[in-house]
Design a protein around this motif. Structure first.
Motif, PDB file in Angstrom:
ATOM      1  N   UNK A  21      -4.589-148.673 -48.650  1.00  0.00           N
ATOM      2  CA  UNK A  21      -5.066-147.677 -47.679  1.00  0.00           C
ATOM      3  C   UNK A  21      -4.152-146.465 -47.694  1.00  0.00           C
ATOM      4  N   UNK A  22      -2.850-146.696 -47.663  1.00  0.00           N
ATOM      5  CA  UNK A  22      -1.908-145.584 -47.666  1.00  0.00           C
ATOM      6  C   UNK A  22      -2.055-144.745 -48.937  1.00  0.00           C
ATOM      7  N   UNK A  23      -2.232-145.399 -50.074  1.00  0.00           N
ATOM      8  CA  UNK A  23      -2.399-144.661 -51.334  1.00  0.00           C
ATOM      9  C   UNK A  23      -3.646-143.792 -51.308  1.00  0.00           C
ATOM     10  N   UNK A  24      -4.724-144.309 -50.714  1.00  0.00           N
ATOM     11  CA  UNK A  24      -5.968-143.515 -50.628  1.00  0.00           C
ATOM     12  C   UNK A  24      -5.764-142.285 -49.744  1.00  0.00           C
ATOM     13  N   UNK A  38      -2.851-140.848 -49.052  1.00  0.00           N
ATOM     14  CA  UNK A  38      -1.894-139.985 -49.745  1.00  0.00           C
ATOM     15  C   UNK A  38      -2.599-139.193 -50.846  1.00  0.00           C
ATOM     16  N   UNK A  39      -3.480-139.850 -51.591  1.00  0.00           N
ATOM     17  CA  UNK A  39      -4.248-139.178 -52.646  1.00  0.00           C
ATOM     18  C   UNK A  39      -5.104-138.060 -52.047  1.00  0.00           C
ATOM     19  N   UNK A  40      -5.779-138.368 -50.926  1.00  0.00           N
ATOM     20  CA  UNK A  40      -6.602-137.363 -50.258  1.00  0.00           C
ATOM     21  C   UNK A  40      -5.756-136.149 -49.860  1.00  0.00           C
ATOM     22  N   UNK A  41      -4.593-136.412 -49.277  1.00  0.00           N
ATOM     23  CA  UNK A  41      -3.733-135.310 -48.840  1.00  0.00           C
ATOM     24  C   UNK A  41      -3.257-134.473 -50.028  1.00  0.00           C
ATOM     25  N   UNK A  95       1.225-141.562 -42.569  1.00  0.00           N
ATOM     26  CA  UNK A  95       1.563-141.652 -43.996  1.00  0.00           C
ATOM     27  C   UNK A  95       3.080-141.559 -44.173  1.00  0.00           C
ATOM     28  N   UNK A  96       3.714-140.640 -43.460  1.00  0.00           N
ATOM     29  CA  UNK A  96       5.170-140.506 -43.547  1.00  0.00           C
ATOM     30  C   UNK A  96       5.859-141.760 -43.009  1.00  0.00           C
ATOM     31  N   UNK A  97       5.352-142.293 -41.917  1.00  0.00           N
ATOM     32  CA  UNK A  97       5.918-143.506 -41.330  1.00  0.00           C
ATOM     33  C   UNK A  97       5.858-144.650 -42.333  1.00  0.00           C
ATOM     34  N   UNK A  98       4.720-144.798 -42.995  1.00  0.00           N
ATOM     35  CA  UNK A  98       4.554-145.873 -43.975  1.00  0.00           C
ATOM     36  C   UNK A  98       5.594-145.757 -45.086  1.00  0.00           C
TER      37      UNK A  98
END
Length: 79
Positions: free
Chosen positions: A30-33, A35-38, A67-70
């Protein structure tokens, strides 16, 4: 889009969900998705979202913060 309308129909409930979001358990997938979007959408900023509404601005800030927290949480696990 109908799901978004349902979620936002009750703003207080939606805010409670955000506050209780299991931020320590976000999957890498989920985080990668996100991050990719951003990365692919550099205009997705709180300032840009603010042009739509204050709520959109706040949600953009929340997404970016999660995202930064992750990223930090992977390096420095919860104590």
């Amino acid at each position: 889009m109908d799901e978004a309308k349902k979620q936002l129909a009750e703003p207080k409930k939606f805010m409670e969900k955000l506050e209780k979001y299991p931020r320590d358990n976000i999957s890498d997938k989920v985080n990668d998705r996100i991050h990719k979007f951003l990365n692919e959408n550099p205009t997705f900023t709180p300032a840009f979202a603010a042009k739509a509404s204050k709520a959109a601005e706040g949600l953009a800030k929340w997404v970016i913060a999660i995202v930064k927290y992750h990223k930090v949480n992977k390096v420095i696990p919860s104590i």
